[in-house]
Design a protein around this motif. Structure first.
Motif, mmCIF file in Angstrom:
data_model
loop_
_atom_site.group_PDB
_atom_site.id
_atom_site.type_symbol
_atom_site.label_atom_id
_atom_site.label_comp_id
_atom_site.label_asym_id
_atom_site.label_seq_id
_atom_site.Cartn_x
_atom_site.Cartn_y
_atom_site.Cartn_z
ATOM 1 N N LEU A 65 0.759 -1.098 -0.095
ATOM 2 C CA LEU A 65 -0.012 -0.002 -0.073
ATOM 3 C C LEU A 65 0.917 1.055 0.159
ATOM 4 O O LEU A 65 0.342 2.148 -0.710
ATOM 5 C CB LEU A 65 -0.934 -0.161 1.196
ATOM 6 N N GLY A 66 2.247 1.163 0.611
ATOM 7 C CA GLY A 66 2.773 2.420 0.893
ATOM 8 C C GLY A 66 1.967 3.505 1.559
ATOM 9 O O GLY A 66 1.307 3.232 2.532
ATOM 10 N N ASP A 67 2.048 4.667 0.937
ATOM 11 C CA ASP A 67 1.378 5.753 1.792
ATOM 12 C C ASP A 67 0.005 6.209 1.142
ATOM 13 O O ASP A 67 -0.676 7.145 1.301
ATOM 14 C CB ASP A 67 2.150 7.260 1.712
ATOM 15 N N ARG A 68 -0.459 5.236 0.309
ATOM 16 C CA ARG A 68 -1.776 5.440 -0.301
ATOM 17 C C ARG A 68 -2.915 5.342 0.683
ATOM 18 O O ARG A 68 -2.925 4.323 1.394
ATOM 19 C CB ARG A 68 -1.948 4.685 -1.749
ATOM 20 N N THR B 127 -4.701 5.121 -5.921
ATOM 21 C CA THR B 127 -3.741 5.110 -6.850
ATOM 22 C C THR B 127 -4.405 6.090 -7.918
ATOM 23 O O THR B 127 -5.588 6.343 -7.959
ATOM 24 C CB THR B 127 -3.470 3.755 -7.621
ATOM 25 N N ASN B 128 -3.754 6.242 -8.933
ATOM 26 C CA ASN B 128 -4.086 6.990 -10.125
ATOM 27 C C ASN B 128 -3.888 6.399 -11.471
ATOM 28 O O ASN B 128 -2.841 6.192 -12.047
ATOM 29 C CB ASN B 128 -3.274 8.267 -10.006
ATOM 30 N N PRO B 129 -5.241 5.990 -11.811
ATOM 31 C CA PRO B 129 -6.372 6.098 -11.400
ATOM 32 C C PRO B 129 -6.465 5.110 -10.270
ATOM 33 O O PRO B 129 -5.944 3.949 -9.970
ATOM 34 C CB PRO B 129 -7.352 5.534 -12.461
ATOM 35 N N PRO B 130 -7.698 5.449 -9.493
ATOM 36 C CA PRO B 130 -7.974 4.436 -8.187
ATOM 37 C C PRO B 130 -8.380 2.816 -8.697
ATOM 38 O O PRO B 130 -8.579 2.527 -9.749
ATOM 39 C CB PRO B 130 -9.304 4.979 -7.510
#
Length: 266
Positions: free
Chosen positions: A61-64, A122-125
């Motif tokens: 996930l990281g910082d998302r 994310t981009n996109p989610p």
């Protein structure tokens, strides 16, 4: 910094034999970005009034942020551990050890059934939809609400619990608001319970008596109670036999009297 190259067969080079495989997997995982653990259950059934839980496992996930969205109205319910709806029945808990984000719905109702989506920012989610079905177990008694039983026969009361995600832990039978005692001096009283997708409980009372009349209630531990009225019909066998003898004697006496009257006139 140790450099690791990965060949087509998945083996790593440039690291010691003991940690080559683990290092290669870590490198690949970090390059992959966030993804869902798709081994979790995506079809959840919950009981009315009992908390429902939707589990979402996220890797890398990281910082998302992780969000929960309700599909029927595209309503944003939670972001991270914060609730973004005025309906305070919804909340999210996060377990760092398991990388799991859990949506909890307290006191769910039938109207809460539908699709909920766990979404990674994310981009996109990217999202993982889940189906929640809220059910209310239903109790049925075969032949109710009134049962007419012949004196001396066996009373068989059949109680069924349907639409229950799990079988009820227990089912209690009462007679006139008192729990049925299967070890009473009366004897001949037993219960058989078969648990499954539909749980069925059979209350058996042998050689029905007039005192067995009354209200019987089936009380599952996770469903609504239901009552049935039992009516014991016909006379006792010995009373019926005495009654038949009296009727035969009356018919015989009437026949003799009729014969005498006819002889008198003729």
């Amino acid at each position: 910094m140790r450099s690791v190259s990965v060949c087509g067969n998945g083996e790593g080079y440039g690291a010691s034999d003991g940690d080559a495989g683990g290092a290669a997997e870590t490198e690949i995982s970090s390059l992959r970005g966030p993804y869902f653990d798709r081994s979790v259950t995506r079809n959840v059934t919950a009981l009315v009034g009992r908390s429902a839980y939707l589990y979402c496992g996220v890797r890398n996930l990281g910082d998302r942020p992780v969000s929960w969205i309700r599909h029927r109205d595209l309503h944003l319910l939670t972001v991270g551990s914060y609730t973004y709806t005025s309906d305070q029945r919804f909340s999210t808990t996060h377990s760092p050890r398991t990388e799991q984000w859990t949506l909890q719905i307290r006191f769910p109702q039938i109207r809460d059934s539908g699709i909920y989506e766990c979404q990674i920012g994310t981009n996109p989610p990217i999202g993982l939809p889940m189906m929640l079905t809220v059910v209310e177990p239903v109790t049925k008694i075969i032949g109710g609400p009134d049962l007419h039983i012949n004196y001396g026969s066996t009373i068989n009361l059949t109680c069924m619990v349907i639409h229950s995600p799990v079988p009820p832990p227990s089912i209690i039978w009462t007679h006139n608001d008192k729990e049925v005692n299967y070890d009473s001096p009366r004897g001949g009283v037993s219960v058989i319970t078969e648990k499954g997708d539909v749980t069925t409980s059979y209350l058996l009372i042998q050689k029905a008596r007039y005192t067995d009349s009354g209200s019987y209630k089936c009380i599952p531990s996770n469903a609504n109670p239901l009552s049935v009225s039992v009516h014991i019909m016909n006379e006792k066998p010995e009373a019926m036999q005495r009654g038949n003898q009296l009727r035969i004697q009356s018919y015989t006496g009437l026949f003799v009297m009729t014969s005498i009257i006819i002889s008198f006139f003729y």
